[in-house]
Design a protein around this motif. Structure first.
Motif, mmCIF file in Angstrom:
data_model
loop_
_atom_site.group_PDB
_atom_site.id
_atom_site.type_symbol
_atom_site.label_atom_id
_atom_site.label_comp_id
_atom_site.label_asym_id
_atom_site.label_seq_id
_atom_site.Cartn_x
_atom_site.Cartn_y
_atom_site.Cartn_z
ATOM 1 N N PHE A 132 4.155 -17.493 9.103
ATOM 2 C CA PHE A 132 4.519 -18.056 10.405
ATOM 3 C C PHE A 132 5.855 -18.788 10.350
ATOM 4 N N SER A 133 6.212 -19.268 9.168
ATOM 5 C CA SER A 133 7.424 -20.076 9.024
ATOM 6 C C SER A 133 8.426 -19.408 8.093
ATOM 7 N N PRO A 134 9.706 -19.800 8.156
ATOM 8 C CA PRO A 134 10.692 -19.283 7.219
ATOM 9 C C PRO A 134 10.303 -19.545 5.765
ATOM 10 N N SER A 135 9.713 -20.703 5.491
ATOM 11 C CA SER A 135 9.311 -21.032 4.113
ATOM 12 C C SER A 135 8.237 -20.078 3.614
ATOM 13 N N GLU A 136 7.244 -19.774 4.468
ATOM 14 C CA GLU A 136 6.183 -18.851 4.072
ATOM 15 C C GLU A 136 6.741 -17.446 3.848
ATOM 16 N N ILE A 137 7.645 -17.039 4.723
ATOM 17 C CA ILE A 137 8.257 -15.713 4.585
ATOM 18 C C ILE A 137 9.029 -15.621 3.266
ATOM 19 N N TRP A 138 9.848 -16.607 3.004
ATOM 20 C CA TRP A 138 10.678 -16.583 1.809
ATOM 21 C C TRP A 138 9.828 -16.629 0.539
ATOM 22 N N PRO B 39 1.654 -15.105 14.718
ATOM 23 C CA PRO B 39 1.688 -14.139 15.825
ATOM 24 C C PRO B 39 3.101 -13.999 16.388
ATOM 25 N N ALA B 40 3.638 -12.810 16.299
ATOM 26 C CA ALA B 40 5.022 -12.553 16.697
ATOM 27 C C ALA B 40 5.262 -12.826 18.176
ATOM 28 N N GLY B 41 4.274 -12.513 19.004
ATOM 29 C CA GLY B 41 4.438 -12.742 20.432
ATOM 30 C C GLY B 41 4.603 -14.206 20.767
ATOM 31 N N ARG B 42 3.948 -15.063 20.017
ATOM 32 C CA ARG B 42 4.053 -16.505 20.235
ATOM 33 C C ARG B 42 5.411 -17.013 19.782
ATOM 34 N N LEU B 43 5.918 -16.473 18.672
ATOM 35 C CA LEU B 43 7.208 -16.907 18.140
ATOM 36 C C LEU B 43 8.371 -16.336 18.944
ATOM 37 N N GLY B 44 8.197 -15.134 19.467
ATOM 38 C CA GLY B 44 9.267 -14.498 20.230
ATOM 39 C C GLY B 44 10.164 -13.643 19.352
ATOM 40 N N SER B 45 10.789 -12.656 19.941
ATOM 41 C CA SER B 45 11.617 -11.722 19.174
ATOM 42 C C SER B 45 12.831 -12.407 18.552
ATOM 43 N N ARG B 46 13.353 -13.429 19.202
ATOM 44 C CA ARG B 46 14.555 -14.100 18.690
ATOM 45 C C ARG B 46 14.305 -14.727 17.315
ATOM 46 N N PHE B 47 13.056 -15.060 17.023
ATOM 47 C CA PHE B 47 12.708 -15.639 15.721
ATOM 48 C C PHE B 47 13.183 -14.734 14.585
ATOM 49 N N ALA C 160 6.405 -7.176 12.815
ATOM 50 C CA ALA C 160 5.980 -7.979 13.968
ATOM 51 C C ALA C 160 4.558 -7.601 14.357
ATOM 52 N N VAL C 161 3.672 -8.584 14.378
ATOM 53 C CA VAL C 161 2.271 -8.339 14.726
ATOM 54 C C VAL C 161 1.761 -9.489 15.583
ATOM 55 N N GLY C 162 0.996 -9.156 16.610
ATOM 56 C CA GLY C 162 0.419 -10.176 17.484
ATOM 57 C C GLY C 162 1.238 -10.294 18.755
ATOM 58 N N GLY C 163 0.747 -9.712 19.842
ATOM 59 C CA GLY C 163 1.492 -9.750 21.097
ATOM 60 C C GLY C 163 2.546 -8.665 21.208
ATOM 61 N N VAL C 164 2.520 -7.705 20.292
ATOM 62 C CA VAL C 164 3.482 -6.602 20.325
ATOM 63 C C VAL C 164 2.829 -5.403 21.005
#
Length: 213
Positions: free
Chosen positions: A110-116, A130-138, A153-157
């Motif tokens: 969900f966060s940049p730290s988790e992704i990295w 959930p990608a839909g909650r974060l938005g595409s700009r994320f 991207a998963v969740g709301g797509v």
């Protein structure tokens, strides 16, 4: 399988019976939708993965979703799952297991730290959820400092906003209710399912052609 060969769109099936899943998969064969995720919180998930893999072989990529523990990861791989997804970060031992068994790992973040952290630990793809909650700009925002990353991207797509996420930097997408009408799956309305598949295929082809230009 190499990450670059992983299908752009994965169909997520959660909570359906074996017969319902079989009907969907049968109609996906030979289409642009080349991967299906069967979630572990679906009754009989392991047996369904095993039977679908045995019947359809390499005609479609079958994976397990909502994998939360090392034991579930082992069980899913033993059943024939070619990839594992989770809504949460995978422990490194799960990532190591996937690498040892030749299975694509897709932990959630969900966060940049988790992704990295997942990338550093050896994840093949990171599922932004959930990608839909974060938005595409994320997707574009975090890749500005971190560089190009294999993000899903998963969740709301759905088919309508798929292009938005890909344009923002997502390389992959997982779609559940955004492709099919749930009742069409439940009642196994094959003509309706095929219509939904054709609509999704059209969008995927357009996106691929746009990326190749």
């Amino acid at each position: 399988m190499k990450v670059n060969d992983f299908p752009k769109v994965t169909v997520i099936l959660r909570g359906y019976t074996y017969d319902q899943i079989h009907t969907v998969v049968k109609n996906l064969i030979g289409t642009e939708l080349k991967a299906v995720e069967i979630t572990m919180n679906t009754p009989g998930a392991l047996e369904t993965i095993r039977k679908i893999r045995e019947e359809f072989g390499d005609s479609i990529l079958v994976g397990a979703g909502t994998v939360l523990t090392y034991t579930e990861a082992q069980q899913a791989i033993d059943a024939g799952a070619a990839f594992l997804l989770s809504p949460t970060v995978f422990d490194k031992e799960i990532l190591d297991l996937c690498r040892e068994r030749g299975v694509i790992s897709v932990p959630g973040a969900f966060s940049p730290s988790e992704i990295w952290k997942s990338i550093q630990d050896g994840a093949d793809i990171v599922k932004v959820f959930p990608a839909g909650r974060l938005g595409s700009r994320f997707f574009s925002d975090i890749q500005a400092p971190l560089g190009r990353l294999p993000l899903m991207a998963v969740g709301g797509v759905n088919v309508e906003n798929l292009e938005e996420f890909f344009n923002a930097g997502a390389l992959f997408a997982g779609i559940a209710s955004g492709i099919f009408n749930r009742q069409d799956i439940i009642e196994q309305r094959e003509e309706h399912l095929r219509t939904s598949i054709r609509e999704a295929e059209k969008k995927i082809r357009q996106l691929r052609e746009a990326q190749e230009e």
